[in-house]
Design an enzyme around this catalytic site. Structure first.
Site, PDB file in Angstrom:
ATOM      1  N   ARG A  22       0.827  -1.212   0.000  1.00  0.00           N
ATOM      2  CA  ARG A  22       0.000   0.000   0.000  1.00  0.00           C
ATOM      3  C   ARG A  22       0.862   1.264   0.000  1.00  0.00           C
ATOM      4  NH1 ARG A  22      -3.445  -1.316   5.033  1.00  0.00           N
ATOM      5  NH2 ARG A  22      -1.755  -2.797   5.331  1.00  0.00           N
ATOM      6  N   ASN A  40      -6.884  -2.873   1.738  1.00  0.00           N
ATOM      7  CA  ASN A  40      -6.983  -4.321   1.784  1.00  0.00           C
ATOM      8  C   ASN A  40      -8.450  -4.718   1.684  1.00  0.00           C
ATOM      9  OD1 ASN A  40      -4.230  -4.577   2.110  1.00  0.00           O
ATOM     10  ND2 ASN A  40      -4.325  -4.898   4.319  1.00  0.00           N
TER      11      ASN A  40
END
Ligand code: MN
Length: 253
Positions: A22, A40
């Site tokens: 990320r 996620n």
């Protein structure tokens, strides 16, 4: 049409749910001028979801990067579908706690609920006369009041002169929306997700333009999602402190 904004939603499959993926996606998106978010997936099969919007070449480059990922990630596959441009003004990680929230029921001169969100080390605070609601059709007046210290979040007890406070709900929250915080609050429209015992899911605070400069008026509104409970009255149904189990009436004796 290379200069027109486009958008896509991508599902990235593989072992990619680590923080590194990320973080790397944010860096790459920002370097390319791509806006949107990465998060996620709620299931735990390692999938990551991405919303990206920007100019065609940058978007193509970002989609290509998602297919490879950073060196430490193992990408098994990427499904990219075109999406609507939503007007994001940042590229940010979603689904990560931004800090604490608390709702304290407060008997002062007037009875109200203090709704507080942790922003940059202080608790931004609103006095909500009728308390929060899980009914998306209900818009609750929320009068912005002075910031409080985080240490006050744990306070429950009598305050003298017949007043008192219970901790009606507490937990963590995620900052959402297209505009980065705290700018979203400065502009008067903030979207967020609560994870409390009683309150959960998406909410919005919308400034109305009424009230004076010291006490601007907002509306606190539940967003329509799985946590919404149309027709419910959560403050009546669940009046007790999440810490002591007492009602405010019992505390005041
Ligand atoms: Mn108060």
């Amino acid at each position: 049409m290379a200069d027109r904004k486009r958008a896509f939603r991508a599902t990235v499959q593989g072992k990619v749910q680590g923080v590194a993926f990320r973080d790397a996606a944010v860096r790459r998106a920002r370097a390319l001028g791509v806006l949107g978010w990465v998060r996620n997936a709620d299931d735990d099969d390692g999938t990551v979801l991405v919303h990206a919007e920007g100019l065609g070449d940058a978007l193509d480059a970002f989609a290509g990067w998602l297919g490879e990922g950073p060196a430490a990630a193992r990408v098994d596959g990427v499904v990219v579908e075109s999406a609507k441009v939503e007007g994001h003004e940042q590229f940010a990680i979603r689904g990560v706690s931004a800090g604490a929230f608390v709702v304290q029921e407060h008997q002062a001169t007037a009875h109200h609920y203090d709704f507080r969100l942790e922003v940059d080390g202080v608790m931004r605070s609103w006095a909500v006369p009728k308390g929060p609601s899980l009914d998306p059709a209900v818009k609750r007046l929320a009068v912005q009041v002075g910031d409080h210290q985080l240490s006050h979040n744990a306070f429950e007890g009598a305050t003298g002169s017949g007043g008192g406070v219970i901790i009606w709900d507490r937990g963590t929250y995620e900052q959402g929306g297209r505009v980065p915080w705290p700018e979203a609050l400065d502009r008067g429209h903030a979207v967020f997700v609560l994870h409390g015992d009683k309150l959960s899911g998406g909410f919005a605070l919308q400034r109305t333009g009424r009230g004076d400069a010291a006490k601007p008026q907002w509306l606190l509104i539940k967003r329509r999602d799985d946590a919404a409970q149309p027709g419910s009255d959560i403050v009546a149904a669940q009046p007790r402190s999440v810490v002591s189990g007492r009602t405010l009436g019992e505390l005041l004796g």
